[in-house]
Design a protein around this motif. Structure first.
Motif, PDB file in Angstrom:
ATOM      1  N   HIS A 171       0.818  -1.211   0.000  1.00 58.66           N
ATOM      2  CA  HIS A 171       0.000   0.000   0.000  1.00 58.66           C
ATOM      3  C   HIS A 171       0.854   1.263   0.000  1.00 58.66           C
ATOM      4  CE1 HIS A 171      -3.894  -1.875   0.449  1.00 58.66           C
ATOM      5  NE2 HIS A 171      -3.529  -2.521   1.547  1.00 58.66           N
TER       6      HIS A 171
ATOM      7  N   GLU B 254      -2.010   9.699  -6.781  1.00 61.67           N
ATOM      8  CA  GLU B 254      -2.144   9.000  -8.061  1.00 61.67           C
ATOM      9  C   GLU B 254      -2.602   7.564  -7.866  1.00 61.67           C
ATOM     10  OE1 GLU B 254       0.425   8.780 -12.094  1.00 61.67           O
ATOM     11  OE2 GLU B 254       1.498   8.122 -10.297  1.00 61.67           O
ATOM     12  N   ASN B 255      -2.131   6.928  -6.802  1.00 65.63           N
ATOM     13  CA  ASN B 255      -2.427   5.515  -6.581  1.00 65.63           C
ATOM     14  C   ASN B 255      -2.648   5.271  -5.087  1.00 65.63           C
ATOM     15  OD1 ASN B 255      -2.511   2.760  -6.303  1.00 65.63           O
ATOM     16  ND2 ASN B 255      -0.471   2.370  -7.105  1.00 65.63           N
TER      17      ASN B 255
ATOM     18  N   VAL C 105       0.484  -1.408  -4.938  1.00 69.16           N
ATOM     19  CA  VAL C 105       1.133  -2.187  -5.990  1.00 69.16           C
ATOM     20  C   VAL C 105       1.165  -3.646  -5.560  1.00 69.16           C
ATOM     21  CG1 VAL C 105       3.248  -2.518  -7.323  1.00 69.16           C
ATOM     22  CG2 VAL C 105       2.539  -0.195  -6.645  1.00 69.16           C
TER      23      VAL C 105
ATOM     24  N   ARG D 211       7.538   1.123  -1.907  1.00 69.08           N
ATOM     25  CA  ARG D 211       6.566   0.855  -2.968  1.00 69.08           C
ATOM     26  C   ARG D 211       7.049   1.398  -4.306  1.00 69.08           C
ATOM     27  NH1 ARG D 211       0.461   3.283  -3.240  1.00 69.08           N
ATOM     28  NH2 ARG D 211       1.435   4.743  -4.663  1.00 69.08           N
TER      29      ARG D 211
ATOM     30  N   ASP E 285       6.647   2.704  -8.274  1.00 70.08           N
ATOM     31  CA  ASP E 285       5.670   3.570  -8.945  1.00 70.08           C
ATOM     32  C   ASP E 285       5.170   2.857 -10.195  1.00 70.08           C
ATOM     33  OD1 ASP E 285       4.133   5.597  -9.946  1.00 70.08           O
ATOM     34  OD2 ASP E 285       5.807   6.934 -10.421  1.00 70.08           O
TER      35      ASP E 285
ATOM     36  N   LYS F 208      -1.280   5.398 -12.228  1.00 71.83           N
ATOM     37  CA  LYS F 208      -2.604   5.607 -11.645  1.00 71.83           C
ATOM     38  C   LYS F 208      -3.337   4.285 -11.407  1.00 71.83           C
ATOM     39  CE  LYS F 208      -6.734   8.444 -12.358  1.00 71.83           C
ATOM     40  NZ  LYS F 208      -6.631   9.068 -11.036  1.00 71.83           N
ATOM     41  N   ARG F 209      -3.958   4.182 -10.231  1.00 75.08           N
ATOM     42  CA  ARG F 209      -4.823   3.055  -9.894  1.00 75.08           C
ATOM     43  C   ARG F 209      -5.953   3.551  -8.999  1.00 75.08           C
ATOM     44  NH1 ARG F 209      -2.351  -2.370  -7.812  1.00 75.08           N
ATOM     45  NH2 ARG F 209      -3.817  -3.324  -9.237  1.00 75.08           N
ATOM     46  N   GLY F 210      -7.127   2.910  -9.138  1.00 79.21           N
ATOM     47  CA  GLY F 210      -8.279   3.270  -8.320  1.00 79.21           C
ATOM     48  C   GLY F 210      -8.917   2.050  -7.698  1.00 79.21           C
TER      49      GLY F 210
ATOM     50  N   ALA G 186      -8.978  -1.668  -8.876  1.00 75.08           N
ATOM     51  CA  ALA G 186      -7.829  -2.549  -8.746  1.00 75.08           C
ATOM     52  C   ALA G 186      -7.881  -3.408  -7.488  1.00 75.08           C
ATOM     53  CB  ALA G 186      -6.548  -1.727  -8.759  1.00 75.08           C
TER      54      ALA G 186
END
Length: 200
Positions: A118, A158-159, A163, A186, A188, A191-193, A196
């Motif tokens: 996270h 952005e995320n 990941v 983490r 890069d 972008k993720r929302g 995911a």
């Protein structure tokens, strides 16, 4: 005011909010009573402080119970798409401890459904026999200030999800002696929302 044994009664101060000293436990109702007890014993390394045919208290530390189970026959399975608790999380002291737990559970046939970094934590989510989600995690930062600062970073904006990672790859890298602080950072990936998130 009344006096008792030489003391003067005094109303308690309610001008400030008093937070709880700690989170004590959570309770699950289940029709898979022994299966749930066995799963949490395996996952948390917990032992029953008390158990009979309708109730069980499990603990893994000084608290008399951290998780409890109510045996309620003939409960219906949890339907999708309803409100409720999303998951419960438990923190380990190190990445080595988290991955040793992963390895032990893997060998028992208990595998994570969503391993993800996270940012503030490296986490592995599991589903118990009733489908409740349990997060096992390690903090990625040494202090709360740095972890909190991540929430205000461009990377988090952005995320905010994280990941995903391969637990076997991470395990192999830790066992090969790679720097754990570096492994917890983490990467890069853009972008993720919410789409995911591979959880209920």
């Amino acid at each position: 005011m009344t006096e008792t044994a030489g003391t003067v009664a005094k109303p308690l101060d309610t001008s400030t909010i008093i937070s709880p000293a700690r989170l004590a436990h959570f309770v699950l109702r289940t029709s898979r009573f022994q299966e749930m007890i066995d799963w949490y014993k395996a996952v948390l390394g917990a032992e029953p402080a008390f158990q009979n045919e309708i109730l069980a208290f499990l603990s893994y530390d000084e608290e008399h119970h951290r998780v409890a189970f109510l045996h309620m026959p003939d409960l219906k399975p949890q339907p999708e798409g309803i409100v409720g608790v999303h998951h419960v999380a438990f923190t380990y002291d190190s990445l080595s401890d988290l991955l040793a737990t992963y390895k032990r559970l893997r060998d028992l046939g208990i595998k994570p459904i969503f391993p993800i970094n996270h940012g503030p934590t490296t986490s592995m989510y599991y589903a118990d026999p009733d489908g409740n989600q349990v997060e096992l995690q390690v903090d990625n930062y040494d202090n709360i200030e740095d972890a909190t600062a991540f929430f205000f970073s461009e990377a988090f904006a952005e995320n905010p999800i994280g990941v995903e990672f391969d637990p076997e790859d991470l395990l192999a890298r830790v066992e090969a002696g790679e720097d754990q602080e570096a492994l917890k950072r983490r990467p890069d990936i853009g972008k993720r929302g919410l789409e995911a998130v591979k959880l209920r």
